[in-house]
Write an enzyme that holds these catalytic residues in place. Structure first.
Site, PDB file in Angstrom:
ATOM      1  N   GLU A 286       0.823  -1.204   0.000  1.00  0.00           N
ATOM      2  CA  GLU A 286       0.000   0.000   0.000  1.00  0.00           C
ATOM      3  C   GLU A 286       0.861   1.259   0.000  1.00  0.00           C
ATOM      4  O   GLU A 286       0.453   2.298  -0.522  1.00  0.00           O
ATOM      5  CB  GLU A 286      -0.944   0.000   1.214  1.00  0.00           C
ATOM      6  CG  GLU A 286      -2.378   0.255   0.822  1.00  0.00           C
ATOM      7  CD  GLU A 286      -3.380   0.053   1.948  1.00  0.00           C
ATOM      8  OE1 GLU A 286      -4.340  -0.675   1.716  1.00  0.00           O
ATOM      9  OE2 GLU A 286      -3.213   0.612   3.040  1.00  0.00           O
ATOM     10  N   HIS A 315       8.429 -26.638   0.714  1.00  0.00           N
ATOM     11  CA  HIS A 315       7.808 -27.758  -0.002  1.00  0.00           C
ATOM     12  C   HIS A 315       6.708 -27.288  -0.940  1.00  0.00           C
ATOM     13  O   HIS A 315       5.905 -28.075  -1.389  1.00  0.00           O
ATOM     14  CB  HIS A 315       7.286 -28.778   1.010  1.00  0.00           C
ATOM     15  CG  HIS A 315       8.401 -29.385   1.813  1.00  0.00           C
ATOM     16  ND1 HIS A 315       9.012 -30.573   1.484  1.00  0.00           N
ATOM     17  CD2 HIS A 315       9.060 -28.910   2.896  1.00  0.00           C
ATOM     18  CE1 HIS A 315       9.983 -30.811   2.341  1.00  0.00           C
ATOM     19  NE2 HIS A 315      10.038 -29.819   3.214  1.00  0.00           N
ATOM     20  N   LYS A 429     -13.737   1.276  -2.988  1.00  0.00           N
ATOM     21  CA  LYS A 429     -14.602   1.648  -1.857  1.00  0.00           C
ATOM     22  C   LYS A 429     -15.848   2.347  -2.371  1.00  0.00           C
ATOM     23  O   LYS A 429     -16.964   2.094  -1.920  1.00  0.00           O
ATOM     24  CB  LYS A 429     -13.854   2.601  -0.909  1.00  0.00           C
ATOM     25  CG  LYS A 429     -12.859   1.920   0.000  1.00  0.00           C
ATOM     26  CD  LYS A 429     -12.336   2.913   1.033  1.00  0.00           C
ATOM     27  CE  LYS A 429     -11.279   2.289   1.909  1.00  0.00           C
ATOM     28  NZ  LYS A 429     -10.589   3.257   2.748  1.00  0.00           N
TER      29      LYS A 429
HETATM   30  O1  PA5 Z   1      -3.272   1.318   5.927  1.00  0.00           O
HETATM   31  C1  PA5 Z   1      -4.351   1.840   5.675  1.00  0.00           C
HETATM   32  O2  PA5 Z   1      -4.491   3.067   5.642  1.00  0.00           O
HETATM   33  C2  PA5 Z   1      -5.577   0.977   5.433  1.00  0.00           C
HETATM   34  O3  PA5 Z   1      -5.249  -0.373   5.344  1.00  0.00           O
HETATM   35  C3  PA5 Z   1      -6.598   1.172   6.540  1.00  0.00           C
HETATM   36  O4  PA5 Z   1      -6.013   0.802   7.764  1.00  0.00           O
HETATM   37  C4  PA5 Z   1      -7.848   0.350   6.286  1.00  0.00           C
HETATM   38  O5  PA5 Z   1      -8.418   0.687   5.046  1.00  0.00           O
HETATM   39  C5  PA5 Z   1      -8.874   0.574   7.382  1.00  0.00           C
HETATM   40  O6  PA5 Z   1      -9.175   1.931   7.475  1.00  0.00           O
HETATM   41  P1  PA5 Z   1      -9.817   2.543   8.757  1.00  0.00           P
HETATM   42  O7  PA5 Z   1      -8.873   2.391   9.877  1.00  0.00           O
HETATM   43  O8  PA5 Z   1     -10.056   3.978   8.407  1.00  0.00           O
HETATM   44  O9  PA5 Z   1     -11.089   1.818   9.008  1.00  0.00           O
END
Ligand code: PA5
Length: 463
Positions: A286, A315, A429
């Site tokens: 990410e 394996h 989203k």
């Molecule tokens: O790293 C990130 O920003 C994302 O993986 C968020 O943690 C994830 O989308 C969850 O978001 P939130 O904490 O706003 O619910």
């Protein structure tokens, strides 16, 4: 914790490794990377977490104590960065079969992380736990995440039905200081609330209440976790590449990426560290998977993270790592010393082929298999490196988290991208909101319903 980068280099693995000349050339960028890391330190609020949480840690520890005294289960409701840190801490630092141990041996609640909206999984949890005797830690920085909100609403209704008005203590929330639906709900209901500090993004949040409440409930020593993180921070402050392991890690991965090495494998040789590889996969994917550079150029940066587990995946995947394409780095993650030992006894019948194992330990076997695999991968000319924790304990795991966060931030600077946003997650989203009928998303819903031109010949029955 130590890192051995030798097997990234040409001199160790041959022509597909990195040459000293390449290192020297790219090292010229380190000054700019260092300046950016210094200038942006204020924006990277996660870098202060080892130092500025004394008050909140006291509160977390008191809350955890009271939870363990009064409840049987602790359930994290969150997803992505709001779940993976808790999972990683749990599996790295607690007993492999923790939930199956007696309450006395556990020293408190059973622990669950519900980071999916599969109805079968969620219902399976409700089959197992008495929700009246459970605390739900709802974690959402934005306060709007569809998965977490849905889970929360299900649980809230069930608690209300079971306990009437007496359910407030069954919910603890960690969310933004001000914004988001979850914050509004907390204000209305008066749930116990912790804050995700400003400037701490989901995947960099394990060392704030997002991960620390789980840690405290599990009787993990937060002080040692933070001391480990602070130690890693201190090891990563210098500009000099050879005195800053985070910069070396970032630089070598950066060079590899320029050479088309598009896959980053994290392969722990300690079962409990498997979830740390999962946490790392999100951090790496990410943070670095970006279409545009900071100045708006199309770069399509990134490296696909893969989680593997030693020795199990020897394996299943090692064949590919040794003989497949030269597109991967394998980061082996080992421990110098396991917390327990297990000896292999003499074989049941007198056969030469099994005799050599008698009297040796699983500890030696797993260490030898790590060395042997490292050797095989290197012999095949594939880039690899080794991260070694002294032990699987709080100090080392805190250092590992912080170090990998620093390396990720630094490679973001080498790549000249924003490692802290995730615009690519937004489209999905929005489409989910549209498909679930959220007001304001009608246009997107119509676009989705129209679909793209579909050809029947590419839709095929299998049974
Ligand atoms: O790293 C990130 O920003 C994302 O993986 C968020 O943690 C994830 O989308 C969850 O978001 P939130 O904490 O706003 O619910």
């Amino acid at each position: 914790m130590k890192i051995n980068f030798n097997n990234m280099m040409e001199r160790a693995i041959g022509p597909h490794g990195i040459s000293q000349e390449e290192v020297n050339r790219v090292a010229e960028k380190t000054g700019a990377v260092h300046r950016a890391m210094e200038e942006k330190k204020g924006e990277m609020a996660w870098r202060s977490l080892p130092y500025n949480q004394d008050e909140v840690i006291k509160d977390i520890e008191l809350t955890a104590k009271s939870i363990n005294e009064r409840f049987e289960n602790f359930v994290v409701l969150g997803i992505g960065g709001s779940a993976l840190g808790s999972k990683a801490l749990f599996s790295a630092l607690k007993h492999t079969h923790f939930n199956s141990l007696s309450a006395e041996k556990r020293g408190g609640v059973r622990f669950f992380v519900e980071d999916n909206v599969d109805p079968d999984r969620m219902n399976a949890l409700f089959d197992l736990i008495d929700i009246g005797k459970s605390v739900f830690h709802v974690i959402t920085k934005s306060g709007n995440t569809v998965e977490t909100m849905s889970q929360f609403m299900i649980v809230l209704k069930m608690l209300e039905e079971k306990l009437g008005n007496g359910f407030k203590e069954n919910i603890v929330v960690t969310t933004d200081r001000e914004t988001g639906i979850m914050k509004k709900i907390c204000n209305e209901y008066g749930f116990k609330t912790f804050v995700v500090p400003d400037g701490v993004g989901g995947r960099f949040s394990v060392l704030c209440p997002v991960g620390l409440l789980s840690a405290a409930v599990l009787n993990i020593d937060i002080g040692k976790l933070m001391a480990g993180a602070a130690a890693a921070d201190k090891a990563c402050v210098k500009e000099d590449l050879y005195e800053n392991p985070a910069y070396m890690y970032a630089l070598l991965y950066y060079i590899a990426m320029q050479k088309g090495v598009n896959v980053s494998i994290m392969m722990p040789y300690a079962d409990g560290l498997g979830s740390c590889a999962e946490w790392y996969a999100q951090l790496w994917a990410e943070s670095l998977g970006k279409e545009k550079s900071l100045d708006g150029r199309i770069v399509n940066a990134g490296q696909t993270p893969v989680r593997a587990l030693g020795v199990t995946d020897q394996h299943s995947q090692i064949q590919l790592y040794t003989e497949g394409p030269f597109d991967k780095i394998v980061a082996f993650l080992g421990v110098e010393e396991f917390n327990t030992e297990l000896m292999i006894p003499a074989p049941p019948i007198d056969v030469m082929d099994a005799k050599y194992l008698a009297g040796q330990t699983l500890n030696k076997l797993i260490a030898s298999e790590l060395m042997a695999t490292e050797y095989a991968v290197s012999r095949a000319g594939k880039m690899n490196m080794r991260i070694t924790l002294d032990k699987k304990n709080e100090f080392e795991v805190g250092a590992l988290f912080f170090f990998l966060e620093m390396a990720t931030a630094a490679i973001g600077e080498f790549l000249l991208i924003n490692a802290f946003d995730q615009p690519g997650v937004e489209e999905g989203k929005i489409a989910t909101f549209a498909l679930m009928g959220r007001e304001g998303y009608e246009k997107k819903a119509a676009e989705l319903a129209a679909g793209k031109e579909k050809s029947e010949k590419y839709i095929m029955a299998v049974n």
